[in-house]
Design a protein around this motif. Structure first.
Motif, PDB file in Angstrom:
ATOM      1  N   GLY A   1       0.839  -1.190   0.000  1.00 30.69           N
ATOM      2  CA  GLY A   1       0.000   0.000   0.000  1.00 30.69           C
ATOM      3  C   GLY A   1       0.875   1.241   0.000  1.00 30.69           C
ATOM      4  N   ALA A   2       0.681   2.079   1.015  1.00 27.52           N
ATOM      5  CA  ALA A   2       1.468   3.309   1.113  1.00 27.52           C
ATOM      6  C   ALA A   2       2.776   3.098   1.872  1.00 27.52           C
ATOM      7  CB  ALA A   2       0.640   4.394   1.805  1.00 27.52           C
ATOM      8  N   VAL A   3       2.986   1.894   2.391  1.00 23.65           N
ATOM      9  CA  VAL A   3       4.172   1.619   3.199  1.00 23.65           C
ATOM     10  C   VAL A   3       5.265   1.020   2.320  1.00 23.65           C
ATOM     11  CG1 VAL A   3       5.110   0.310   5.135  1.00 23.65           C
ATOM     12  CG2 VAL A   3       2.792   1.242   5.258  1.00 23.65           C
ATOM     13  N   ARG A   4       6.444   1.628   2.346  1.00 21.00           N
ATOM     14  CA  ARG A   4       7.599   1.108   1.618  1.00 21.00           C
ATOM     15  C   ARG A   4       8.465   0.349   2.623  1.00 21.00           C
ATOM     16  NH1 ARG A   4       9.104   2.138  -3.501  1.00 21.00           N
ATOM     17  NH2 ARG A   4      11.310   1.972  -4.119  1.00 21.00           N
ATOM     18  N   ALA A   5       8.282  -0.962   2.684  1.00 22.47           N
ATOM     19  CA  ALA A   5       8.952  -1.782   3.701  1.00 22.47           C
ATOM     20  C   ALA A   5      10.431  -1.969   3.401  1.00 22.47           C
ATOM     21  CB  ALA A   5       8.261  -3.141   3.801  1.00 22.47           C
ATOM     22  N   VAL A   6      10.772  -2.070   2.107  1.00 21.49           N
ATOM     23  CA  VAL A   6      12.162  -2.223   1.680  1.00 21.49           C
ATOM     24  C   VAL A   6      12.386  -1.243   0.540  1.00 21.49           C
ATOM     25  CG1 VAL A   6      13.899  -3.802   0.749  1.00 21.49           C
ATOM     26  CG2 VAL A   6      12.175  -4.656   2.350  1.00 21.49           C
ATOM     27  N   ASP A   7      13.527  -0.543   0.574  1.00 19.37           N
ATOM     28  CA  ASP A   7      13.732   0.583  -0.336  1.00 19.37           C
ATOM     29  C   ASP A   7      15.083   0.490  -1.034  1.00 19.37           C
ATOM     30  OD1 ASP A   7      13.674   2.990  -1.647  1.00 19.37           O
ATOM     31  OD2 ASP A   7      13.442   4.233   0.145  1.00 19.37           O
ATOM     32  N   ASP A   8      15.080   0.002  -2.286  1.00 14.77           N
ATOM     33  CA  ASP A   8      16.278  -0.039  -3.133  1.00 14.77           C
ATOM     34  C   ASP A   8      17.456  -0.667  -2.390  1.00 14.77           C
ATOM     35  OD1 ASP A   8      17.769   0.340  -5.430  1.00 14.77           O
ATOM     36  OD2 ASP A   8      18.418   2.341  -4.861  1.00 14.77           O
ATOM     37  N   LEU A   9      17.246  -1.880  -1.915  1.00  8.76           N
ATOM     38  CA  LEU A   9      18.223  -2.566  -1.075  1.00  8.76           C
ATOM     39  C   LEU A   9      19.094  -3.503  -1.914  1.00  8.76           C
ATOM     40  CD1 LEU A   9      19.224  -3.183   1.819  1.00  8.76           C
ATOM     41  CD2 LEU A   9      17.420  -4.919   1.968  1.00  8.76           C
ATOM     42  N   SER A  10      20.416  -3.399  -1.730  1.00  5.23           N
ATOM     43  CA  SER A  10      21.358  -4.284  -2.434  1.00  5.23           C
ATOM     44  C   SER A  10      22.448  -4.737  -1.475  1.00  5.23           C
ATOM     45  CB  SER A  10      22.010  -3.570  -3.622  1.00  5.23           C
ATOM     46  OG  SER A  10      21.070  -3.208  -4.607  1.00  5.23           O
ATOM     47  N   PHE A  11      22.753  -6.030  -1.477  1.00  6.84           N
ATOM     48  CA  PHE A  11      23.891  -6.570  -0.737  1.00  6.84           C
ATOM     49  C   PHE A  11      24.117  -8.007  -1.185  1.00  6.84           C
ATOM     50  CE2 PHE A  11      20.221  -7.570   1.956  1.00  6.84           C
ATOM     51  CZ  PHE A  11      20.431  -8.897   2.306  1.00  6.84           C
ATOM     52  N   THR A  12      25.286  -8.553  -0.838  1.00  6.19           N
ATOM     53  CA  THR A  12      25.581  -9.946  -1.135  1.00  6.19           C
ATOM     54  C   THR A  12      26.048 -10.650   0.133  1.00  6.19           C
ATOM     55  OG1 THR A  12      27.872  -9.445  -1.767  1.00  6.19           O
ATOM     56  CG2 THR A  12      26.224  -9.480  -3.532  1.00  6.19           C
TER      57      THR A  12
END
Length: 297
Positions: A16-27
């Motif tokens: 909905g209006a909640v962005r729980a994860v935002d452009d996340l990158s890792f290895t």
């Protein structure tokens, strides 16, 4: 055994209006234990669910080796996972729980019996899971994750509910897995809970990456702390102020941040301030964690 590299590439997830994860990158590299850290609500479980194909990313992708988790022929034999210690049928016994999953993973009932003994639940194998403690459910979740003898292991808050002996057992087990070359990823909202276990850290807050490095590199961001006591507390306080040191009252003395014990001792000697205790408290990793995450809990 060499585990696969786990990769999160530009992943975002909105509800909905909640962005729980935002452009996340890792290895996450094989042969190491990686701590996936962040306050409660930071997006850790959502990220792990996307890695395991249980939640579809809004954007970005996750990979286990060279492909998404769900594209492996037998995913549970590539990544063993335990995300919720409460997701058991309360009416089943611990052994029956493993036997339900055995055909999906492609292992025998004998493997189930071996694992329930391995995680220390042998005496409770025929008890209903509804009567298990939180720590026992954690152990059962780990046994489920290990059914396929996978080269990668993903555990969400695995130390919750374990007693001190169980935590030591878990640390040794995860260390042994990594030493075998497996890929190990564990989440936690408390750095001190995993700092004696992990080699690498990935820290997120509000769904975004705030730090990724080895644990040693994270420690380099921490400031030393020194505990000091004097029969003349006022003189000690004036010395700290004159030197521009940050000092806070603790027990019967002061904790001086950003200064090693040798420097405090030398300054007190030069100023004629008598000391009764002088001890290094090492580095404040938890303070670094709180600073990186904005102090959220």
């Amino acid at each position: 055994m060499t585990g696969p590299t786990l990769a999160v590439e530009g992943v975002a997830k909105t509800f909905g209006a909640v962005r729980a994860v935002d452009d996340l990158s890792f290895t996450v590299r094989p042969g190491a234990v990686t701590g996936f850290l962040g306050p409660n609500g930071a997006g850790k479980t959502t990220t792990l669910r996307m890695l395991l194909g249980l939640t579809r990313p809004t954007t970005g992708r996750t990979l286990v080796g060279d492909r998404p988790y769900t594209e492996h022929e037998r995913p549970a034999r590539v990544v063993g996972a335990a995300l919720e210690a409460s997701s058991f049928h309360p009416g089943r016994t611990g052994l029956a729980h493993l036997e339900v999953f055995a055909p999906q993973v492609g292992v025998s009932r004998q493997r189930c019996r071996e694992l329930i003994d391995f995680v220390g639940l042998g005496p409770a194998a025929d008890r209903r899971v509804g009567g298990y403690s939180m720590g026992m459910r954690q152990r059962l979740g780990l046994a489920t994750a290990l059914l396929g003898d996978p080269p990668a292991i993903v555990l969400d808050e695995p130390a919750n509910g374990l007693d001190p002996e169980g935590i030591v057992w878990l640390r040794r087990l995860l260390r042994a897995f990594a030493d075998e070359g497996r890929t190990v990823l564990i989440s936690s909202h408390v750095l001190t809970e995993v700092q004696h276990t992990v080699d690498d850290v990935v820290i997120i807050a509000r769904g975004k990456l705030v730090h990724a490095s080895s644990l040693a590199a994270l420690a380099d961001l921490a400031e030393p702390q020194t505990y000091v006591e004097s029969p003349d507390q006022a003189a000690l306080q004036r010395l700290c102020e004159a030197r521009g040191w940050t000092a806070e009252a603790s027990d019967r003395g002061l904790v001086v941040t950003g200064v090693v014990a040798a420097e405090v001792g030398a300054a007190a000697y030069s100023a004629g301030v008598e000391l009764h205790q002088l001890a290094s408290r090492g580095v404040g990793l938890e303070d670094v964690f709180l600073r990186l995450t904005g102090g959220a809990s």
